[in-house]
Motif scaffolding. Structure first.
Motif, PDB file in Angstrom:
ATOM      1  N   LEU A  37      55.720 129.960  46.668  1.00 38.88           N
ATOM      2  CA  LEU A  37      56.146 129.451  45.295  1.00 38.88           C
ATOM      3  C   LEU A  37      56.243 129.003  45.013  1.00 38.88           C
ATOM      4  N   TYR A  38      56.844 130.480  44.657  1.00 42.69           N
ATOM      5  CA  TYR A  38      58.706 130.288  43.668  1.00 42.69           C
ATOM      6  C   TYR A  38      60.210 129.937  43.827  1.00 42.69           C
ATOM      7  N   ILE A  39      59.990 129.619  45.447  1.00 47.14           N
ATOM      8  CA  ILE A  39      60.897 128.855  45.839  1.00 47.14           C
ATOM      9  C   ILE A  39      60.631 127.060  45.416  1.00 47.14           C
ATOM     10  N   MET A  40      59.168 126.447  45.549  1.00 51.25           N
ATOM     11  CA  MET A  40      58.625 125.479  45.460  1.00 51.25           C
ATOM     12  C   MET A  40      58.898 124.930  43.434  1.00 51.25           C
ATOM     13  N   ARG A  41      58.341 126.097  42.844  1.00 53.10           N
ATOM     14  CA  ARG A  41      58.569 126.059  41.679  1.00 53.10           C
ATOM     15  C   ARG A  41      60.658 125.566  41.123  1.00 53.10           C
ATOM     16  N   MET A  44      61.261 122.602  41.776  1.00 51.35           N
ATOM     17  CA  MET A  44      60.803 121.067  40.947  1.00 51.35           C
ATOM     18  C   MET A  44      61.543 121.136  39.868  1.00 51.35           C
ATOM     19  N   PHE A  45      61.252 122.724  38.899  1.00 52.56           N
ATOM     20  CA  PHE A  45      61.372 123.350  37.101  1.00 52.56           C
ATOM     21  C   PHE A  45      62.414 123.143  36.856  1.00 52.56           C
ATOM     22  N   ASN A  46      63.727 123.601  37.929  1.00 48.09           N
ATOM     23  CA  ASN A  46      64.491 123.921  37.678  1.00 48.09           C
ATOM     24  C   ASN A  46      66.095 123.093  37.145  1.00 48.09           C
ATOM     25  N   PRO A  47      66.282 122.734  36.446  1.00 56.19           N
ATOM     26  CA  PRO A  47      67.179 121.814  35.779  1.00 56.19           C
ATOM     27  C   PRO A  47      68.666 121.385  36.323  1.00 56.19           C
ATOM     28  N   ASP A  48      69.097 122.294  36.989  1.00 56.71           N
ATOM     29  CA  ASP A  48      70.736 122.472  38.293  1.00 56.71           C
ATOM     30  C   ASP A  48      69.891 121.641  39.310  1.00 56.71           C
ATOM     31  N   LYS A  62      68.774 116.726  29.415  1.00 56.01           N
ATOM     32  CA  LYS A  62      68.399 116.005  28.114  1.00 56.01           C
ATOM     33  C   LYS A  62      67.874 117.428  28.196  1.00 56.01           C
ATOM     34  N   LEU A  63      68.412 118.329  28.409  1.00 50.84           N
ATOM     35  CA  LEU A  63      67.223 119.189  28.067  1.00 50.84           C
ATOM     36  C   LEU A  63      67.894 119.707  26.549  1.00 50.84           C
ATOM     37  N   ALA A  64      66.576 120.142  25.833  1.00 56.10           N
ATOM     38  CA  ALA A  64      66.647 120.255  24.060  1.00 56.10           C
ATOM     39  C   ALA A  64      66.712 121.536  24.332  1.00 56.10           C
ATOM     40  N   PRO A  65      67.937 122.689  23.240  1.00 50.94           N
ATOM     41  CA  PRO A  65      67.652 124.322  22.701  1.00 50.94           C
ATOM     42  C   PRO A  65      66.404 124.792  23.038  1.00 50.94           C
ATOM     43  N   THR A  66      65.422 123.806  22.784  1.00 48.64           N
ATOM     44  CA  THR A  66      63.923 124.537  23.133  1.00 48.64           C
ATOM     45  C   THR A  66      63.289 124.729  23.737  1.00 48.64           C
ATOM     46  N   ASP A  67      63.941 123.937  24.867  1.00 46.33           N
ATOM     47  CA  ASP A  67      63.444 124.246  26.413  1.00 46.33           C
ATOM     48  C   ASP A  67      63.649 125.357  27.439  1.00 46.33           C
ATOM     49  N   GLN A  68      62.810 125.908  27.591  1.00 51.07           N
ATOM     50  CA  GLN A  68      62.556 127.812  28.509  1.00 51.07           C
ATOM     51  C   GLN A  68      62.526 127.193  30.107  1.00 51.07           C
ATOM     52  N   TYR A  69      63.569 127.259  30.295  1.00 49.05           N
ATOM     53  CA  TYR A  69      63.368 126.547  31.843  1.00 49.05           C
ATOM     54  C   TYR A  69      63.597 128.237  32.842  1.00 49.05           C
ATOM     55  N   LYS A  70      63.588 129.658  32.157  1.00 48.79           N
ATOM     56  CA  LYS A  70      63.883 130.875  33.297  1.00 48.79           C
ATOM     57  C   LYS A  70      62.252 131.031  33.105  1.00 48.79           C
ATOM     58  N   PHE A  71      62.217 131.632  34.278  1.00 45.52           N
ATOM     59  CA  PHE A  71      60.617 132.074  35.105  1.00 45.52           C
ATOM     60  C   PHE A  71      60.247 133.422  33.813  1.00 45.52           C
TER      61      PHE A  71
END
Length: 88
Positions: A37-41, A44-48, A62-71
């Motif tokens: 599940l973590y690898i799938m996350r 799917m959701f990592n901006p890299d 296109k990421l805003a500074p308020t976007d949280q992409y860390k787990f």
């Protein structure tokens, strides 16, 4: 003899003598599921990671500074961050 037994009966007879192995199977199954599940996350959701190169070739721009992409973030409140980078 296991020739006339169904799969469920075979599993019960296998675990009947090895009760101490049941937690091992549970923890290994939970760990494997959590890792999958973590690898799938991440995929799917990592901006890299870029799956659609035609419509959005550089999703990290296109990421805003308020976007949280860390787990998990210990001390950063992403809703209060300001933009400190140029537009491309």
């Amino acid at each position: 003899m296991t020739l006339g037994l169904t799969a469920r009966e075979r599993d019960k007879t296998f675990l009947r003598g090895r009760v101490r192995l049941i937690p091992l199977f549970i923890f290994i199954g939970a760990g494997g599921s959590g890792a999958a599940l973590y690898i799938m996350r991440l995929a799917m959701f990592n901006p890299d990671v870029c799956w659609d190169k035609k419509n959005n070739p550089e999703p990290w721009n296109k990421l805003a500074p308020t976007d949280q992409y860390k787990f998990y973030s210990v001390s950063v409140d992403y809703s209060k961050l300001k933009k400190d980078r140029p537009d491309f």
